[in-house]
Design an enzyme around this catalytic site. Structure first.
Site, PDB file in Angstrom:
ATOM      1  N   ARG A 229     -12.118  -3.314   4.886  1.00  0.00           N
ATOM      2  CA  ARG A 229     -12.751  -4.506   5.302  1.00  0.00           C
ATOM      3  C   ARG A 229     -12.763  -4.580   6.682  1.00  0.00           C
ATOM      4  O   ARG A 229     -11.849  -4.109   7.189  1.00  0.00           O
ATOM      5  CB  ARG A 229     -11.932  -5.672   4.624  1.00  0.00           C
ATOM      6  N   HIS A 277     -22.421  -1.616   4.042  1.00  0.00           N
ATOM      7  CA  HIS A 277     -21.241  -1.806   2.694  1.00  0.00           C
ATOM      8  C   HIS A 277     -21.997  -0.933   1.531  1.00  0.00           C
ATOM      9  O   HIS A 277     -22.061  -1.562   0.582  1.00  0.00           O
ATOM     10  CB  HIS A 277     -21.182  -3.275   2.610  1.00  0.00           C
TER      11      HIS A 277
HETATM   12  P1  NAP Z   1      -5.242  -0.705  -4.116  1.00  0.00           P
HETATM   13  O1  NAP Z   1      -5.446   0.379  -5.445  1.00  0.00           O
HETATM   14  O2  NAP Z   1      -4.655  -1.783  -4.182  1.00  0.00           O
HETATM   15  O3  NAP Z   1      -4.270   0.182  -2.944  1.00  0.00           O
HETATM   16  C1  NAP Z   1      -4.091  -0.289  -1.858  1.00  0.00           C
HETATM   17  C2  NAP Z   1      -3.122   0.426  -1.080  1.00  0.00           C
HETATM   18  O4  NAP Z   1      -3.041   0.031   0.391  1.00  0.00           O
HETATM   19  C3  NAP Z   1      -1.897   0.961  -1.596  1.00  0.00           C
HETATM   20  O5  NAP Z   1      -1.415   2.229  -1.476  1.00  0.00           O
HETATM   21  C4  NAP Z   1      -0.897  -0.087  -0.773  1.00  0.00           C
HETATM   22  O6  NAP Z   1       0.308   0.374  -0.828  1.00  0.00           O
HETATM   23  C5  NAP Z   1      -1.720   0.233   0.544  1.00  0.00           C
HETATM   24  N1  NAP Z   1      -1.227  -1.042   1.370  1.00  0.00           N
HETATM   25  C6  NAP Z   1      -1.631  -2.519   1.006  1.00  0.00           C
HETATM   26  N2  NAP Z   1      -0.891  -3.116   1.770  1.00  0.00           N
HETATM   27  C7  NAP Z   1      -0.492  -2.413   2.822  1.00  0.00           C
HETATM   28  C8  NAP Z   1       0.386  -2.634   4.138  1.00  0.00           C
HETATM   29  N3  NAP Z   1       0.601  -4.036   4.511  1.00  0.00           N
HETATM   30  N4  NAP Z   1       1.043  -1.703   4.695  1.00  0.00           N
HETATM   31  C9  NAP Z   1       0.828  -0.198   4.196  1.00  0.00           C
HETATM   32  N5  NAP Z   1       0.029   0.188   3.023  1.00  0.00           N
HETATM   33  C10 NAP Z   1      -0.618  -1.342   2.483  1.00  0.00           C
HETATM   34  O7  NAP Z   1      -6.623  -0.808  -3.608  1.00  0.00           O
HETATM   35  P2  NAP Z   1      -7.768  -0.016  -3.633  1.00  0.00           P
HETATM   36  O8  NAP Z   1      -8.677   0.075  -4.938  1.00  0.00           O
HETATM   37  O9  NAP Z   1      -7.534   1.651  -3.346  1.00  0.00           O
HETATM   38  O10 NAP Z   1      -8.850  -0.434  -2.629  1.00  0.00           O
HETATM   39  C11 NAP Z   1      -8.477  -0.574  -1.270  1.00  0.00           C
HETATM   40  C12 NAP Z   1      -9.754  -1.258  -0.557  1.00  0.00           C
HETATM   41  O11 NAP Z   1     -10.938  -0.773  -0.412  1.00  0.00           O
HETATM   42  C13 NAP Z   1     -10.034  -2.650  -1.436  1.00  0.00           C
HETATM   43  O12 NAP Z   1      -9.032  -3.784  -1.268  1.00  0.00           O
HETATM   44  C14 NAP Z   1     -11.413  -3.213  -0.767  1.00  0.00           C
HETATM   45  O13 NAP Z   1     -11.204  -4.033   0.204  1.00  0.00           O
HETATM   46  C15 NAP Z   1     -11.900  -1.847  -0.164  1.00  0.00           C
HETATM   47  N6  NAP Z   1     -13.146  -1.368  -0.929  1.00  0.00           N
HETATM   48  C16 NAP Z   1     -14.335  -1.211  -0.151  1.00  0.00           C
HETATM   49  C17 NAP Z   1     -15.585  -1.004  -0.952  1.00  0.00           C
HETATM   50  C18 NAP Z   1     -16.852  -0.523  -0.216  1.00  0.00           C
HETATM   51  O14 NAP Z   1     -17.766  -0.229  -0.787  1.00  0.00           O
HETATM   52  N7  NAP Z   1     -16.866  -0.421   1.303  1.00  0.00           N
HETATM   53  C19 NAP Z   1     -15.257  -0.571  -2.293  1.00  0.00           C
HETATM   54  C20 NAP Z   1     -14.175  -0.799  -2.948  1.00  0.00           C
HETATM   55  C21 NAP Z   1     -13.237  -1.254  -2.450  1.00  0.00           C
HETATM   56  P3  NAP Z   1       1.224   0.572  -2.094  1.00  0.00           P
HETATM   57  O15 NAP Z   1       0.921   1.846  -2.786  1.00  0.00           O
HETATM   58  O16 NAP Z   1       2.713   0.795  -1.418  1.00  0.00           O
HETATM   59  O17 NAP Z   1       1.155  -0.643  -3.060  1.00  0.00           O
END
Ligand code: NAP
Length: 314
Positions: A229, A277
């Site tokens: 993001r 995006h």
């Molecule tokens: P997820 O499964 O919820 O994983 C989030 C990861 O970030 C986890 O490893 C979490 O740690 C870590 N995290 C969260 N807060 C943190 C902090 N304060 N300090 C350190 N690590 C932290 O999310 P995801 O499915 O992988 O998706 C990630 C993001 O990608 C989404 O939230 C979205 O914004 C973005 N996204 C972008 C697109 C695009 O097209 N550009 C598409 C899809 C998603 P833990 O493992 O310890 O919980």
């Protein structure tokens, strides 16, 4: 009356139509109806709302709602805009999206490893100059976020021969990946990474995470890929790090404001690749299949899928 499923979106109409048709095909026994086309009586019975960028007032107009299903993986808008104390929010967890994101991370990592930004600039100048080849095994890619997307990207990069480091909130052990957690861990990861890939969710803790201080810790000549993001990276601080030559390139798929404003400096910056995006677009069919499986389980035994931790914001 049986409860229909409400589809509440504020997205492109062709996308909305594709979701509706994919959801109807994946759940022939369910009635999926656009919220705006529902009668008052239908709204009174809805237990499940499937949403993409919904008007919070529409969600609030469903008095028996049990679960809000996001069509997207990023739920920062739902977490901050839906009223507190509402039904659980379930984010989209689709293996196909993880695969697509891992593919994008690998593609743009190769772009940087093979010095494509420099060759693009050189072509514009008619300049014939060969840069030394760097093997994947000579580069460390540091991934911020080891969730469904970060883990898939880490595995794909490891298979391609890159050294991989990863940072998450809770400590993790993953085969072949150097893992870090907490603030010291972030500093350690930034110090060793040639390419940093941002895949953390946008929360109160990650907003403005990459600012001048931390960008300054990155290796001289390192690059950044932000596929998570926009507001996680402080744009002016990133531009300063690129202008000074401390960082060599940024690949940005996400921005503070989308679409990116026409007068943004990022568009013309020689060390920035701007993407609209597109790193991991939602697949209508696989998304609908994931939701259909979850709704099937709920209908069978009342089980709700794993939901967002509202205190953590993801
Ligand atoms: P997820 O499964 O919820 O994983 C989030 C990861 O970030 C986890 O490893 C979490 O740690 C870590 N995290 C969260 N807060 C943190 C902090 N304060 N300090 C350190 N690590 C932290 O999310 P995801 O499915 O992988 O998706 C990630 C993001 O990608 C989404 O939230 C979205 O914004 C973005 N996204 C972008 C697109 C695009 O097209 N550009 C598409 C899809 C998603 P833990 O493992 O310890 O919980």
């Amino acid at each position: 009356m049986s409860d229909p499923i409400a589809l509440i979106t504020n997205i492109r109409s062709d996308y909305e139509a594709s979701y509706l048709s994919a959801l109807a095909s994946a759940m022939p026994a369910e009635k999926v109806i656009l919220f705006r086309q529902m009668s008052e009586e239908q709204r009174a019975h809805v237990q499940i709302a499937i949403v993409a960028n919904p008007d919070p007032a529409d969600v609030a107009a469903l008095p028996r709602l049990v679960w809000v299903q996001s069509l997207w993986a990023g739920v920062e808008q739902l977490v901050t805009r839906l009223p507190a104390g509402g039904p659980p929010i379930v984010r989209m967890l689709d293996p196909e999206m993880s695969r697509t994101m891992a593919e994008a991370v690998l593609a743009w990592t190769y772009y940087l490893q093979r010095d494509m930004p420099a060759y693009v600039r050189q072509q514009r100048q008619g300049l014939w100059h060969q840069h030394a080849y760097r093997k994947p095994s000579s580069l460390t890619v540091g991934i911020l976020g080891l969730g469904s997307l970060g883990k898939a990207a880490a595995a794909r990069l490891g298979d391609a021969g890159f050294k991989v480091a990863g940072w998450s909130r809770s400590a993790k052990r993953l085969p072949g990946i150097q893992t870090f957690s907490n603030g010291d861990g972030l500093v350690a990861l930034l110090r060793v990474s040639d390419i940093v890939v941002c895949l953390v969710p946008l929360t109160s803790e990650t907003r403005g995470l990459l600012h001048t201080g931390l960008l300054g810790i990155m290796k001289p000549g390192a690059s950044l890929i932000n596929f998570a993001r926009g507001p996680i990276v402080v744009t002016d601080d990133l531009l300063a790090a690129l202008d000074s030559g401390h960082l060599s390139h940024a690949v940005l798929d996400v921005f503070d404001e989308e679409p990116l404003a026409p007068d943004s400096r990022l568009w013309q910056h020689p060390h920035v690749s701007v993407l609209p995006h597109i790193s991991a677009p939602t697949d209508f069919e696989t998304t609908a299949a994931v939701i259909a499986a979850d709704i099937g389980a709920y209908r069978a035994n009342g089980a709700l899928p794993c939901s967002v931790d509202l205190a953590l914001g993801y």
